[in-house]
Design an enzyme around this catalytic site. Structure first.
Site, PDB file in Angstrom:
ATOM      1  N   ASP A  14       0.820  -1.216   0.000  1.00 16.75           N
ATOM      2  CA  ASP A  14       0.000   0.000   0.000  1.00 16.75           C
ATOM      3  C   ASP A  14       0.859   1.273   0.000  1.00 16.75           C
ATOM      4  OD1 ASP A  14      -2.645   1.206   0.483  1.00 16.75           O
ATOM      5  OD2 ASP A  14      -1.701   1.848   2.359  1.00 16.75           O
ATOM      6  N   LEU A  15       1.872   1.292   0.852  1.00 18.54           N
ATOM      7  CA  LEU A  15       2.700   2.493   0.958  1.00 18.54           C
ATOM      8  C   LEU A  15       3.457   2.755  -0.348  1.00 18.54           C
ATOM      9  CD1 LEU A  15       3.666   4.694   2.981  1.00 18.54           C
ATOM     10  CD2 LEU A  15       5.656   3.274   3.369  1.00 18.54           C
ATOM     11  N   LYS A  17       2.589   1.937  -3.373  1.00 17.10           N
ATOM     12  CA  LYS A  17       1.763   2.433  -4.482  1.00 17.10           C
ATOM     13  C   LYS A  17       1.182   3.814  -4.189  1.00 17.10           C
ATOM     14  CE  LYS A  17      -2.629   0.309  -3.524  1.00 17.10           C
ATOM     15  NZ  LYS A  17      -3.369  -0.871  -3.472  1.00 17.10           N
ATOM     16  N   ARG A  44       6.599 -10.527  -2.543  1.00  7.25           N
ATOM     17  CA  ARG A  44       6.284 -11.943  -2.398  1.00  7.25           C
ATOM     18  C   ARG A  44       5.491 -12.485  -3.591  1.00  7.25           C
ATOM     19  NH1 ARG A  44       3.323 -13.236   3.082  1.00  7.25           N
ATOM     20  NH2 ARG A  44       2.296 -11.436   2.201  1.00  7.25           N
ATOM     21  N   VAL A  88      11.249 -12.567   1.968  1.00  5.48           N
ATOM     22  CA  VAL A  88      12.318 -11.881   2.707  1.00  5.48           C
ATOM     23  C   VAL A  88      12.852 -12.685   3.892  1.00  5.48           C
ATOM     24  CG1 VAL A  88      11.582  -9.556   2.056  1.00  5.48           C
ATOM     25  CG2 VAL A  88      10.674 -10.569   4.159  1.00  5.48           C
ATOM     26  N   LYS A 150       8.175   3.735  10.052  1.00  4.89           N
ATOM     27  CA  LYS A 150       7.752   3.491  11.429  1.00  4.89           C
ATOM     28  C   LYS A 150       6.797   2.289  11.430  1.00  4.89           C
ATOM     29  CE  LYS A 150       3.374   5.459  12.260  1.00  4.89           C
ATOM     30  NZ  LYS A 150       2.418   6.271  12.916  1.00  4.89           N
ATOM     31  N   ASP A 179       9.993   9.579   9.698  1.00  3.98           N
ATOM     32  CA  ASP A 179       8.791  10.009  10.413  1.00  3.98           C
ATOM     33  C   ASP A 179       8.172  11.014   9.449  1.00  3.98           C
ATOM     34  OD1 ASP A 179       7.005  11.672  11.896  1.00  3.98           O
ATOM     35  OD2 ASP A 179       7.861  10.847  13.726  1.00  3.98           O
ATOM     36  N   HIS A 180       7.093  10.628   8.780  1.00  7.40           N
ATOM     37  CA  HIS A 180       6.671  11.463   7.645  1.00  7.40           C
ATOM     38  C   HIS A 180       6.194  12.854   8.086  1.00  7.40           C
ATOM     39  CE1 HIS A 180       2.795   9.557   8.628  1.00  7.40           C
ATOM     40  NE2 HIS A 180       2.257  10.652   8.162  1.00  7.40           N
ATOM     41  N   LYS A 184       6.701  17.045   6.329  1.00  8.63           N
ATOM     42  CA  LYS A 184       5.647  18.023   6.014  1.00  8.63           C
ATOM     43  C   LYS A 184       6.284  19.409   5.896  1.00  8.63           C
ATOM     44  CE  LYS A 184       1.918  15.397   8.181  1.00  8.63           C
ATOM     45  NZ  LYS A 184       1.094  14.996   7.057  1.00  8.63           N
ATOM     46  N   ASP A 237       1.085   5.130  18.257  1.00 17.70           N
ATOM     47  CA  ASP A 237       0.880   5.477  16.850  1.00 17.70           C
ATOM     48  C   ASP A 237       1.238   6.938  16.569  1.00 17.70           C
ATOM     49  OD1 ASP A 237      -0.005   4.697  14.247  1.00 17.70           O
ATOM     50  OD2 ASP A 237      -1.806   5.915  14.545  1.00 17.70           O
ATOM     51  N   HIS A 242       5.411  11.128  16.065  1.00 12.87           N
ATOM     52  CA  HIS A 242       5.065  12.413  15.435  1.00 12.87           C
ATOM     53  C   HIS A 242       4.946  13.578  16.430  1.00 12.87           C
ATOM     54  CE1 HIS A 242       4.388   9.669  12.254  1.00 12.87           C
ATOM     55  NE2 HIS A 242       3.174   9.303  12.608  1.00 12.87           N
TER      56      HIS A 242
HETATM   57  P1  NAD Z   1       1.334  -3.770   3.013  1.00 14.29           P
HETATM   58  O1  NAD Z   1       0.867  -4.923   3.829  1.00 14.29           O
HETATM   59  O2  NAD Z   1       0.364  -3.110   2.097  1.00 14.29           O
HETATM   60  O3  NAD Z   1       2.568  -4.238   2.123  1.00 14.29           O
HETATM   61  C1  NAD Z   1       3.566  -5.074   2.617  1.00 14.29           C
HETATM   62  C2  NAD Z   1       4.496  -5.522   1.497  1.00 14.29           C
HETATM   63  O4  NAD Z   1       5.398  -6.470   2.049  1.00 14.29           O
HETATM   64  C3  NAD Z   1       3.844  -6.187   0.288  1.00 14.29           C
HETATM   65  O5  NAD Z   1       4.529  -5.781  -0.877  1.00 14.29           O
HETATM   66  C4  NAD Z   1       4.107  -7.669   0.530  1.00 14.29           C
HETATM   67  O6  NAD Z   1       4.193  -8.442  -0.655  1.00 14.29           O
HETATM   68  C5  NAD Z   1       5.440  -7.612   1.199  1.00 14.29           C
HETATM   69  N1  NAD Z   1       5.699  -8.812   2.003  1.00 14.29           N
HETATM   70  C6  NAD Z   1       5.011  -9.273   3.077  1.00 14.29           C
HETATM   71  N2  NAD Z   1       5.566 -10.422   3.527  1.00 14.29           N
HETATM   72  C7  NAD Z   1       6.626 -10.678   2.714  1.00 14.29           C
HETATM   73  C8  NAD Z   1       7.587 -11.725   2.651  1.00 14.29           C
HETATM   74  N3  NAD Z   1       7.593 -12.734   3.536  1.00 14.29           N
HETATM   75  N4  NAD Z   1       8.518 -11.663   1.679  1.00 14.29           N
HETATM   76  C9  NAD Z   1       8.533 -10.648   0.778  1.00 14.29           C
HETATM   77  N5  NAD Z   1       7.664  -9.630   0.802  1.00 14.29           N
HETATM   78  C10 NAD Z   1       6.714  -9.656   1.748  1.00 14.29           C
HETATM   79  O7  NAD Z   1       1.981  -2.721   4.039  1.00 14.29           O
HETATM   80  P2  NAD Z   1       2.138  -1.124   3.858  1.00 14.29           P
HETATM   81  O8  NAD Z   1       0.878  -0.464   4.283  1.00 14.29           O
HETATM   82  O9  NAD Z   1       2.668  -0.822   2.509  1.00 14.29           O
HETATM   83  O10 NAD Z   1       3.205  -0.762   4.982  1.00 14.29           O
HETATM   84  C11 NAD Z   1       4.588  -1.014   4.855  1.00 14.29           C
HETATM   85  C12 NAD Z   1       5.334  -0.374   6.002  1.00 14.29           C
HETATM   86  O11 NAD Z   1       5.120   1.025   5.982  1.00 14.29           O
HETATM   87  C13 NAD Z   1       4.885  -0.823   7.389  1.00 14.29           C
HETATM   88  O12 NAD Z   1       6.004  -0.811   8.242  1.00 14.29           O
HETATM   89  C14 NAD Z   1       3.903   0.250   7.814  1.00 14.29           C
HETATM   90  O13 NAD Z   1       3.839   0.352   9.218  1.00 14.29           O
HETATM   91  C15 NAD Z   1       4.584   1.477   7.221  1.00 14.29           C
HETATM   92  N6  NAD Z   1       3.698   2.597   6.960  1.00 14.29           N
HETATM   93  C16 NAD Z   1       2.669   2.480   6.072  1.00 14.29           C
HETATM   94  C17 NAD Z   1       1.871   3.585   5.809  1.00 14.29           C
HETATM   95  C18 NAD Z   1       0.770   3.518   4.774  1.00 14.29           C
HETATM   96  O14 NAD Z   1       0.228   4.590   4.491  1.00 14.29           O
HETATM   97  N7  NAD Z   1       0.427   2.378   4.222  1.00 14.29           N
HETATM   98  C19 NAD Z   1       2.111   4.795   6.467  1.00 14.29           C
HETATM   99  C20 NAD Z   1       3.174   4.887   7.372  1.00 14.29           C
HETATM  100  C21 NAD Z   1       3.963   3.785   7.604  1.00 14.29           C
END
Ligand code: NAD
Length: 488
Positions: A14-15, A17, A44, A88, A150, A179-180, A184, A237, A242
């Protein structure tokens, strides 16, 4: 800027994309990426390079602030990307990743500069860092850097354990902890506001400032994050990272030079002077709350305990307010108030500096009531700065009234936090990344609060969704003769 390979773990997440691909794309449009730049997405899922490139393209079309109109730009951009399928946690796969990195380095003439971005669940941070080392990916003739998202730890002990493991593979100055909030633009602007303006710099101390209020309120609830949030709460959180980062940026003193080293040194001094809370004192200085059912923008919403994935008896804090003291000569006697909550009336991150009202008595004699001067720094969603002053209104027989001087910058086309941070990491500037000593001192400060929450040493106030949080938060300031500003 040095040529480099950018290895993105979690590239189908998610992050990646929503933030990372759009950030890289916007940097390319602004010609802020190196001449030779290779991005290798790791994930994965089994994807071909073409499938991955089309995933990246889709992310730009949906999430980028500037959409890809010009196809030659887009094609040039997508050509940078390759995909490597690996788990991983397993050793196999890292060898093919290394070969792919080396092959692209050869093709593009990149001198083994490698940036590793861990956009994956925190349980993988240490695993990946160690496997980067063991596989040889980390043995480069150029430089290597690690960007980590984080959360960094769940409490003091787990953060220390994690740091110990990660630092077996990377030196502190190779680690860029995101720390996003530090990305800002208005948070980055705090330093200029304080130090590039003699009018503020002269006033930035306990002689003139009565209190400082830092608020980060959201209207959203827990959304789909209950699995994580119900074990974290607002304290982990938002507060540990933050809120304390915004406090450091506001309270730090003028650094010797505007370098990462000197700015981080000043931030560290703030944390070292932050008065520790004893577990028994938490009840006096901290308010914890949880949202109940209510209404947001005329729409009924459910309470936290009714949210999917949340246990019905959950004691998780969705709101925290606290009073903090910085025991140094500049801030002695000035309370800093922080508050953050979900399902609040308004989405707003802002800092209010309330100045001492030294002329109050003079005007009260004339039956006037000058309000305190306020400096308001709006961080999100609006960005801007305003100063509330007192002025005579000639239409009302010269009565004193507050007037607001607004000096908001033009924020159209301002880069997003991830663009600013990524650009800094690419050029090796760690000013707006979090040093380990900031993480550790933040957890140390928060730890007694975590324990007091776990042992239920203070009440959990329910507040209606769509409100300003619990009444106890208002009372926290009232005890000191203050009020939260900007609450309507
Ligand atoms: P997500 O679950 O959407 O994506 C996780 C990614 O890790 C995927 O690409 C998945 O394929 C990969 N993955 C999981 N297990 C795996 C494995 N065993 N081997 C290889 N790849 C593996 O998570 P996200 O929301 O993108 O968050 C990622 C990080 O960013 C986290 O630490 C989250 O706390 C942090 N974060 C996310 C956001 C956000 O807006 N989504 C904001 C701040 C911080």
């Amino acid at each position: 800027m040095d040529s480099m390979t950018f290895v993105l773990f979690g590239s189908t997440g998610d992050l990646a994309k929503r933030k990372i691909f759009p950030a890289i794309y916007n940097l390319l449009l602004d010609q802020k990426i190196p001449r030779a730049f290779s991005v290798i997405g790791v994930g994965r899922q089994e994807l071909t390079d073409v499938e991955f490139q089309s995933f990246v393209e889709q992310s730009l079309r949906t999430f980028s602030r500037r959409k890809p109109e010009d196809d030659s730009n887009l094609e040039e951009f997508l050509r940078i990307f390759r995909y490597c399928h690996l788990d991983v946690t397993k050793n196999e796969g890292y060898q093919s990743l290394l070969e792919m990195v080396q092959c692209r380095e050869k093709e593009l003439g990149i001198p083994e500069n490698r940036m590793f971005y861990l956009s994956v669940a925190p349980k993988f941070f240490d695993v990946i860092a160690l496997k980067i080392k063991e596989s040889g990916l980390g043995s480069t003739k150029g430089w290597k850097r690690l960007i980590i998202e984080k959360p960094f730890g769940h409490d003091l002990k787990s953060a220390q354990d994690l740091n110990e493991k990660v630092s077996k593979a990377f030196e502190e100055d190779e680690i860029y902890r995101i720390d996003h909030y530090l990305g800002k633009p208005m948070v980055q602007n705090l330093e200029a506001l304080e130090f590039a303006n003699p009018v503020f710099q002269a006033l930035w101390n306990n002689q003139y400032i009565a209190n400082v209020q830092i608020t980060a309120s959201e209207t959203v609830g827990v959304e789909e994050r209950a699995g994580y949030y119900d074990h974290a709460g607002a304290i982990r959180d938002m507060v540990q990272n933050h809120m304390l980062q915004m406090l450091m940026m506001t309270a730090m003193q003028l650094p010797k030079r505007l370098t990462a080293k000197d700015i981080r040194h000043e931030k560290r001094k703030v944390m070292e002077s932050l008065r520790p809370l004893r577990k028994d004192d938490v009840v006096k200085h901290v308010v914890r709350g949880q949202y109940g059912p209510g209404e947001i923008q005329n729409k009924a919403v459910i309470g936290y305990r009714e949210e999917p994935g949340v246990t019905r008896s959950s004691m998780t804090d969705t709101f925290v307010a606290a009073r903090l003291w910085i025991d140094d000569p500049f801030w002695k006697g000035v309370p800093f108030y922080i508050r953050t909550g979900k399902r609040m009336r308004e989405k707003s991150t802002h800092i209010v500096i309330e100045f001492k009202n030294t002329v109050k008595d003079l005007y009260i004699a004339q039956n006037e009531k000058p309000v305190p001067n306020l400096l308001v720094i709006q961080i999100n969603p609006n960005e801007g700065v305003s100063l509330q002053l007192n002025s005579k209104n000639p239409l009302k027989s010269g009565q004193i009234e507050p007037v607001t001087v607004d000096f908001s910058p033009d924020t159209k086309d301002v880069p997003e936090a991830y663009e600013l941070l990524l650009f800094d990491a690419l050029r090796g500037d760690s000013t707006f990344f979090v040093h380990w000593n900031e993480v550790e001192s933040s957890w140390k400060w928060v730890q007694p609060i975590l324990e007091a929450f776990e042992e239920n040493l203070l009440p959990l106030h329910l507040y209606p969704a769509g409100s300003e949080g619990p009444e106890a938060s208002r009372k926290l300031l009232e005890e000191d003769g203050f009020q939260w500003w900007l609450d309507k």
